[in-house]
Design a protein around this motif. Sequence first.
Motif, PDB file in Angstrom:
ATOM      1  N   CYS A 159      58.723  47.292  42.141  1.00 40.64           N
ATOM      2  CA  CYS A 159      58.981  48.729  42.190  1.00 40.64           C
ATOM      3  C   CYS A 159      60.483  48.990  42.295  1.00 40.64           C
ATOM      4  O   CYS A 159      61.020  49.882  41.639  1.00 40.64           O
ATOM      5  N   ARG A 160      61.165  48.207  43.074  1.00 38.99           N
ATOM      6  CA  ARG A 160      62.607  48.368  43.264  1.00 38.99           C
ATOM      7  C   ARG A 160      63.370  48.213  41.950  1.00 38.99           C
ATOM      8  O   ARG A 160      64.260  49.001  41.641  1.00 38.99           O
ATOM      9  N   VAL A 161      63.019  47.203  41.163  1.00 35.13           N
ATOM     10  CA  VAL A 161      63.785  46.932  39.940  1.00 35.13           C
ATOM     11  C   VAL A 161      63.311  47.758  38.741  1.00 35.13           C
ATOM     12  O   VAL A 161      63.965  47.763  37.693  1.00 35.13           O
ATOM     13  N   LEU A 162      62.214  48.475  38.902  1.00 40.78           N
ATOM     14  CA  LEU A 162      61.704  49.313  37.818  1.00 40.78           C
ATOM     15  C   LEU A 162      62.435  50.654  37.804  1.00 40.78           C
ATOM     16  O   LEU A 162      62.685  51.248  38.851  1.00 40.78           O
ATOM     17  N   LYS A 163      62.787  51.121  36.611  1.00 42.76           N
ATOM     18  CA  LYS A 163      63.428  52.426  36.475  1.00 42.76           C
ATOM     19  C   LYS A 163      62.448  53.546  36.802  1.00 42.76           C
ATOM     20  O   LYS A 163      61.241  53.370  36.673  1.00 42.76           O
ATOM     21  N   SER A 164      62.971  54.699  37.187  1.00 42.84           N
ATOM     22  CA  SER A 164      62.131  55.888  37.384  1.00 42.84           C
ATOM     23  C   SER A 164      61.390  56.176  36.087  1.00 42.84           C
ATOM     24  O   SER A 164      61.964  56.053  35.002  1.00 42.84           O
ATOM     25  N   ASP A 165      60.143  56.540  36.208  1.00 38.48           N
ATOM     26  CA  ASP A 165      59.234  56.778  35.085  1.00 38.48           C
ATOM     27  C   ASP A 165      58.911  55.498  34.318  1.00 38.48           C
ATOM     28  O   ASP A 165      58.339  55.544  33.235  1.00 38.48           O
ATOM     29  N   GLY A 166      59.250  54.328  34.890  1.00 34.23           N
ATOM     30  CA  GLY A 166      58.896  53.047  34.285  1.00 34.23           C
ATOM     31  C   GLY A 166      57.439  52.700  34.585  1.00 34.23           C
ATOM     32  O   GLY A 166      56.795  53.312  35.438  1.00 34.23           O
ATOM     33  N   HIS A 167      56.936  51.704  33.876  1.00 34.30           N
ATOM     34  CA  HIS A 167      55.517  51.375  33.967  1.00 34.30           C
ATOM     35  C   HIS A 167      55.290  49.938  34.434  1.00 34.30           C
ATOM     36  O   HIS A 167      56.013  49.024  34.037  1.00 34.30           O
ATOM     37  N   LEU A 168      54.261  49.781  35.246  1.00 28.38           N
ATOM     38  CA  LEU A 168      53.788  48.479  35.694  1.00 28.38           C
ATOM     39  C   LEU A 168      52.411  48.257  35.089  1.00 28.38           C
ATOM     40  O   LEU A 168      51.550  49.149  35.154  1.00 28.38           O
ATOM     41  N   VAL A 169      52.197  47.081  34.501  1.00 27.66           N
ATOM     42  CA  VAL A 169      50.891  46.713  33.958  1.00 27.66           C
ATOM     43  C   VAL A 169      50.571  45.309  34.436  1.00 27.66           C
ATOM     44  O   VAL A 169      51.361  44.382  34.238  1.00 27.66           O
ATOM     45  N   ILE A 170      49.418  45.179  35.081  1.00 26.77           N
ATOM     46  CA  ILE A 170      48.969  43.892  35.604  1.00 26.77           C
ATOM     47  C   ILE A 170      47.597  43.591  35.015  1.00 26.77           C
ATOM     48  O   ILE A 170      46.695  44.429  35.075  1.00 26.77           O
ATOM     49  N   LEU A 171      47.438  42.396  34.492  1.00 25.84           N
ATOM     50  CA  LEU A 171      46.146  41.922  34.022  1.00 25.84           C
ATOM     51  C   LEU A 171      45.782  40.722  34.887  1.00 25.84           C
ATOM     52  O   LEU A 171      46.557  39.777  34.998  1.00 25.84           O
ATOM     53  N   GLU A 172      44.622  40.799  35.528  1.00 27.40           N
ATOM     54  CA  GLU A 172      44.241  39.725  36.443  1.00 27.40           C
ATOM     55  C   GLU A 172      42.746  39.456  36.345  1.00 27.40           C
ATOM     56  O   GLU A 172      41.956  40.351  36.044  1.00 27.40           O
ATOM     57  N   LEU A 173      42.376  38.218  36.603  1.00 30.02           N
ATOM     58  CA  LEU A 173      40.968  37.841  36.629  1.00 30.02           C
ATOM     59  C   LEU A 173      40.283  38.513  37.808  1.00 30.02           C
ATOM     60  O   LEU A 173      40.894  38.738  38.853  1.00 30.02           O
ATOM     61  N   GLN A 191      40.599  43.379  44.678  1.00 27.50           N
ATOM     62  CA  GLN A 191      40.203  43.863  43.358  1.00 27.50           C
ATOM     63  C   GLN A 191      39.893  45.349  43.393  1.00 27.50           C
ATOM     64  O   GLN A 191      39.582  45.913  44.432  1.00 27.50           O
ATOM     65  N   GLY A 192      39.985  45.963  42.216  1.00 22.89           N
ATOM     66  CA  GLY A 192      39.584  47.357  42.040  1.00 22.89           C
ATOM     67  C   GLY A 192      40.356  48.319  42.917  1.00 22.89           C
ATOM     68  O   GLY A 192      41.588  48.335  42.923  1.00 22.89           O
ATOM     69  N   GLU A 193      39.614  49.131  43.659  1.00 24.74           N
ATOM     70  CA  GLU A 193      40.221  50.150  44.529  1.00 24.74           C
ATOM     71  C   GLU A 193      41.139  49.543  45.584  1.00 24.74           C
ATOM     72  O   GLU A 193      42.184  50.117  45.896  1.00 24.74           O
ATOM     73  N   VAL A 194      40.761  48.400  46.116  1.00 27.26           N
ATOM     74  CA  VAL A 194      41.582  47.761  47.154  1.00 27.26           C
ATOM     75  C   VAL A 194      42.953  47.381  46.575  1.00 27.26           C
ATOM     76  O   VAL A 194      43.990  47.667  47.173  1.00 27.26           O
ATOM     77  N   CYS A 216      37.971  40.504  33.831  1.00 29.03           N
ATOM     78  CA  CYS A 216      39.392  40.823  33.966  1.00 29.03           C
ATOM     79  C   CYS A 216      39.523  42.284  34.378  1.00 29.03           C
ATOM     80  O   CYS A 216      38.664  43.097  34.065  1.00 29.03           O
ATOM     81  N   THR A 217      40.601  42.586  35.057  1.00 29.63           N
ATOM     82  CA  THR A 217      40.904  43.972  35.401  1.00 29.63           C
ATOM     83  C   THR A 217      42.346  44.265  35.020  1.00 29.63           C
ATOM     84  O   THR A 217      43.244  43.456  35.285  1.00 29.63           O
ATOM     85  N   LEU A 218      42.542  45.416  34.390  1.00 31.80           N
ATOM     86  CA  LEU A 218      43.860  45.882  33.990  1.00 31.80           C
ATOM     87  C   LEU A 218      44.283  46.980  34.959  1.00 31.80           C
ATOM     88  O   LEU A 218      43.568  47.974  35.122  1.00 31.80           O
ATOM     89  N   TYR A 219      45.417  46.780  35.617  1.00 35.99           N
ATOM     90  CA  TYR A 219      45.967  47.768  36.551  1.00 35.99           C
ATOM     91  C   TYR A 219      47.190  48.388  35.896  1.00 35.99           C
ATOM     92  O   TYR A 219      48.037  47.666  35.356  1.00 35.99           O
ATOM     93  N   MET A 220      47.285  49.704  35.945  1.00 37.10           N
ATOM     94  CA  MET A 220      48.414  50.414  35.366  1.00 37.10           C
ATOM     95  C   MET A 220      48.972  51.368  36.414  1.00 37.10           C
ATOM     96  O   MET A 220      48.212  52.042  37.116  1.00 37.10           O
ATOM     97  N   ALA A 221      50.287  51.422  36.510  1.00 40.85           N
ATOM     98  CA  ALA A 221      50.937  52.302  37.479  1.00 40.85           C
ATOM     99  C   ALA A 221      52.308  52.672  36.954  1.00 40.85           C
ATOM    100  O   ALA A 221      52.797  52.100  35.979  1.00 40.85           O
ATOM    101  N   SER A 222      52.927  53.640  37.599  1.00 33.76           N
ATOM    102  CA  SER A 222      54.281  54.023  37.213  1.00 33.76           C
ATOM    103  C   SER A 222      55.108  54.288  38.458  1.00 33.76           C
ATOM    104  O   SER A 222      54.590  54.523  39.543  1.00 33.76           O
ATOM    105  N   LYS A 223      56.406  54.247  38.262  1.00 32.73           N
ATOM    106  CA  LYS A 223      57.354  54.591  39.331  1.00 32.73           C
ATOM    107  C   LYS A 223      57.851  55.982  39.000  1.00 32.73           C
ATOM    108  O   LYS A 223      58.485  56.189  37.968  1.00 32.73           O
TER     109      LYS A 223
END
Length: 154
Positions: free
Chosen positions: A58-72, A118-121, A144-151
């Motif tokens: 989160c610190r190194v991500l620009k404002s309005d930047g996106h985080l995408v995580i794919l995990e088993l 996983q999921g909500e947690v 697999c679960t895809l998590y998407m978020a933004s700063k």
Amino acid sequence: MMNVGRSKVKELGLSDKIKFKKEDCCSLTFQDNSFDAITVAFGIRNFENLDKGLEEMCRVLKSDGHLVILELSEPEMFPMKQLYSIYSKIVIPSIGKLLSKDDNAYTYLPESIKAFPQGEVMSKIIEKAGFKKVEFKRLTFGICTLYMASKQSK
């Protein structure tokens, strides 16, 4: 993996644009607000300190930047839940034992998936690290679960 990536980048003539660097996810050397996007595929489950690693992202991500995580993940719906249970408890360790001649080979994978939030947690953990608009989508019948978020900009 990085050597394979370097070779592919070189073949595409993108070596001047794409660089590879090994970093400690809990103590990144990049400046604040350095990246437009951050992706992690099948690796966040192995972070030594999940909270700190996400905070650093989160610190190194620009404002309005996106985080995408794919995990088993473990499927929750019938019949995939039951099939996955058999697969992870019998098939994966059997193949691991056959290939590596080690009785404990490949037992780590299903155990690490089961232990990982996983999921909500996981979504709440991502929010706690400073991300907004956290969403997740289960893929491949929940394997697999895809998590998407933004700063968000301040």
